[in-house]
Design a protein around this motif. Structure first.
Motif, PDB file in Angstrom:
ATOM      1  N   SER A  44       0.837  -1.215   0.000  1.00  0.00           N
ATOM      2  CA  SER A  44       0.000   0.000   0.000  1.00  0.00           C
ATOM      3  C   SER A  44       0.861   1.249   0.000  1.00  0.00           C
ATOM      4  O   SER A  44       0.503   2.266  -0.615  1.00  0.00           O
ATOM      5  N   GLU A  86      -6.970   1.194  -0.228  1.00  0.00           N
ATOM      6  CA  GLU A  86      -7.115   0.236   0.858  1.00  0.00           C
ATOM      7  C   GLU A  86      -8.237   0.725   1.776  1.00  0.00           C
ATOM      8  O   GLU A  86      -8.296   1.900   2.133  1.00  0.00           O
ATOM      9  N   ASP A 162      -6.279  -1.564  -4.508  1.00  0.00           N
ATOM     10  CA  ASP A 162      -5.604  -2.064  -3.316  1.00  0.00           C
ATOM     11  C   ASP A 162      -6.518  -3.048  -2.586  1.00  0.00           C
ATOM     12  O   ASP A 162      -7.485  -2.645  -1.943  1.00  0.00           O
ATOM     13  N   GLU A 163      -6.196  -4.321  -2.731  1.00  0.00           N
ATOM     14  CA  GLU A 163      -6.938  -5.405  -2.092  1.00  0.00           C
ATOM     15  C   GLU A 163      -8.449  -5.325  -2.304  1.00  0.00           C
ATOM     16  O   GLU A 163      -9.221  -5.208  -1.353  1.00  0.00           O
TER      17      GLU A 163
HETATM   18 MG   LIG Z   1      -2.017  -2.584   2.348  1.00  0.00          MG
END
Ligand SMILES: [Mg+2]
Ligand SMILES: Nc1ncnc2c1ncn2[C@@H]1O[C@H](COP(=O)(O)OP(=O)(O)OP(=O)(O)O)[C@@H](O)[C@H]1O
Lengths: 237, 383
Positions: A44, A86, A162-163
């Motif tokens: 991140s 994130e 991000d994820e």
């Molecule tokens: Mg992260």
């Protein structure tokens, strides 16, 4: 093949803590590139630095051949780098529709925005049903769809996720990854950060494995999926 | 839907304005009213209270942009009010008697001092305040909101102090210190000059200024800037990820808010026909904040009601209630001294039970949104 994004020897820290020691990655036009690694590896942080929210201690970032490290966050967006961050960070008290509008904040092409809105609502029909609902009252999966859609509304050349599969039920995870492929097929280059290495390697063209702030392994996603070290560490094999 | 609801508010306010103007301009001064009604109005709704409340409306609408729209806590708004006031003092009186400068002024050309036309002074006051807003905002808006609150608090304390002690700044008399600056030029409207006791016409002028702020607020709110402000209020980091330029957007909220403070300051100076440093104290900042909170942060119509209501309670309601109460029961309770207890209570209760304000902005937003949907539909049909 031309590099859309090139990160060279990036070093980033928070005060005295060095979170990213030495990261070099390249994302080519039309690719899905994934950045995998365990918690705290610096994924991140790398993404935040690319998007101008953090300043690197050293290293360079090039986008379409121009240096962009040191630019402010909003200027990076202007260049065509949008992200679903994130933790999603949707605007909870605004409606889905207003969230999408904000995704297109920098755009002035009304027709284009309208077309993209149609396009993301095709991609995520669930959002169309909830278009006037407050975003904060939606389920986690719906919020994730919104975060991706909102980033798409900026008409990105490079989409950074991000994820996106974090905290989602398996069915939804599959659906999200399917959608990621669809987005790429519409011509948008993608940099994907994931904990779910198996799924990420499945959709990606190339992959980088990050460990304690450095790139440990990199290569074709399909090769990495077979790599012993990678399978042991990240695929539970 | 959106239009009709807006229209209802506007019509309501317009009717109230017309009624008040007729009463105060034509009936009140002649005592053409039955004596009972005259006394009642004099006690419960004197013209000075009406006009003062409008000054609060102007400033509260400005603060609403900073606090309500952009979510930046400003505890020193009184500084802009003061700066605006002194602009009126400097440019509309004989205070700078050494200079003889006239710019469409409303007094004889032979009068010493700087005499700029009231409407020009409004603009100057607004712009000077906007400039100070940017000056103070530039270095501080990068701070987290709690620190911002403290810095603005300091600013709100310092500026009035500067004026308070400003009668001898290295020999230069900037503010006339505690004595203040008094006797301001009348307000020129066409051939007529509106003096300090022309409540009715001044009322109309203040209403126009308040209407200007309403217009500015609503216009900005609907546009790109308004959207950016709301996004920052919700989540600053996410806003910047959408491409919202944080500094610029916050600064513009500050500048517009400060501009309104300048307008209010000039208006207030003409209202009391002077500027006195001791009147610009911290309580005004808190007072304005309470108005914004009470009305529903971000909701223009609600903030107006909040401002009118609290200003009235402060200037008239509580004292008048006190007099009536004491007369009736033969007591001698000092009711106005409870003003701040009351406002503190209002703030606490609002935060506990009705955080969105009396007229929550959310409902307004939904209404506005339906308006947008209508536009979307029509634009699709036309394709
Ligand atoms: Mg992260
Ligand atoms: N704001 C911050 N201040 C201080 N340290 C931070 C901050 N954000 C992250 N770190 C540290 O930097 C390191 C890398 O964090 P980062 O968020 O980049 O990890 P990540 O790879 O994204 O992990 P995850 O998969 O858990 O999200 C971690 O050790 C973390 O504790």
């Amino acid at each position: 093949m031309s590099a859309l994004l090139e990160v060279r020897n990036l070093k980033v820290g928070y005060g005295k803590i060095i979170a990213v020691k030495d990261v070099s990655i390249t994302v080519n036009q039309g690719e899905i590139v994934t950045l995998i690694g365990s918690n705290g590896a610096g994924k991140s942080t790398t993404l935040r630095t690319i998007s101008g929210l953090l300043k690197p201690k050293s290293g360079e970032i090039f986008f379409e051949g121009n240096r962009i490290d040191g630019k402010e966050g909003h200027d990076v967006v202007k260049l065509g780098i949008c992200q679903s961050p994130e933790g999603r960070r949707i605007f909870p008290r605004m409606t889905v529709s207003e969230n999408l509008d904000l995704g297109a904040f920098l755009r002035n092409d009304k027709d284009g925005v309208e077309a993209d809105r149609e396009r993301v609502l095709e991609l995520f029909p669930r959002l169309r049903e909830r278009i006037n609902q407050r975003a904060g009252t939606m389920s986690g999966g719906e919020q994730q769809m919104l975060a991706v859609s909102r980033a798409l509304m900026g008409a990105p050349k490079l989409l950074m996720l991000d994820e996106p599969s974090m905290g989602l039920a398996p069915v939804l995870v599959d659906m999200i990854f399917e959608t990621i492929t669809k987005i790429r097929d519409q011509g948008i280059t993608i940099l994907l950060i994931e904990q779910n290495a198996a799924a990420a390697l499945d959709v990606a063209d190339r992959a980088y494995v990050l460990e304690s702030g450095t790139v440990k392994i990199s290569g074709k996603a399909s090769d990495l999926a077979k790599d012993d070290a990678v399978t042991k560490a990240y695929l539970g094999g | 839907m959106a239009r009709s609801s807006q229209r209802k508010w506007v019509t309501g306010y317009l009717i109230a304005v017309a009624a008040i103007f007729i009463i105060y301009q034509f009936l009140f001064p002649w005592e053409g009213l039955p004596i009972g009604i005259y006394d009642f109005l004099q006690l419960w709704l004197p013209p000075t209270a009406v006009n003062e409340s409008l000054v609060y409306v102007i400033c509260a609408l400005g603060l609403n942009i900073v606090v309500g729209y952009a979510g930046l806590l400003d505890l020193g708004y009184v500084a802009f009010w003061a700066i605006g006031g002194y602009c009126a003092g400097w440019f509309m009186s004989e205070f700078f008697y050494q200079i003889n400068l006239h710019f469409f002024g409303s007094v004889a050309r032979t009068a010493p001092g700087i005499h700029v036309n009231f409407w020009g002074v409004l603009l100057i006051g607004g712009l000077v305040c906007a400039f100070f807003g940017i000056l103070i905002g530039g270095p501080t808006l990068r701070l987290k909101s709690d620190y911002l609150a403290i810095v603005t608090l300091g600013f709100g304390e310092i500026i009035p102090q500067v004026f308070f002690n400003g009668d001898d700044i290295a020999g230069f008399n900037l503010s006339n210190g505690t004595k203040g600056i008094t006797i301001l030029d009348p307000i020129p409207v066409g051939a007529k000059n509106i003096g300090p006791f022309d409540f009715g016409y001044k009322f109309i002028i203040f209403v126009l200024l308040a209407a200007l702020m309403v217009f500015i607020s609503l216009r900005l709110r609907k546009g790109k800037l308004g959207r950016a402000w709301l996004a920052i209020r919700e989540d600053e980091l996410a806003a910047s990820m959408m491409g919202v330029p944080l500094m610029q957007t916050k600064l513009s909220a500050y500048a517009v808010g400060a501009f309104a403070g300048g307008l209010g300051g000039v208006a207030f100076a003409t209202h009391v026909d002077g500027v006195y440093a001791e009147r610009f104290n911290f309580s005004i900042s808190i007072f304005l904040l309470a108005m914004v909170v009470l009305g529903g942060m971000g909701n223009v119509w609600g903030v107006i009601i909040g401002a009118l209501l609290l200003s009235w309670i402060n200037s008239t309601g509580l004292p008048a209630f006190g007099t009536t109460f004491n007369d009736k029961f033969g007591t001698s309770i000092n009711f106005p001294s409870f003003t701040f207890l009351l406002f503190g209570l209002v703030l606490i209760l609002m935060m506990l039970y009705k955080r969105e304000g009396l007229i929550p902005e959310s409902r307004l937003r939904l209404i506005l949104h339906e308006g947008d949907a209508e536009e979307d539909l029509t634009s699709k049909e036309s394709k």
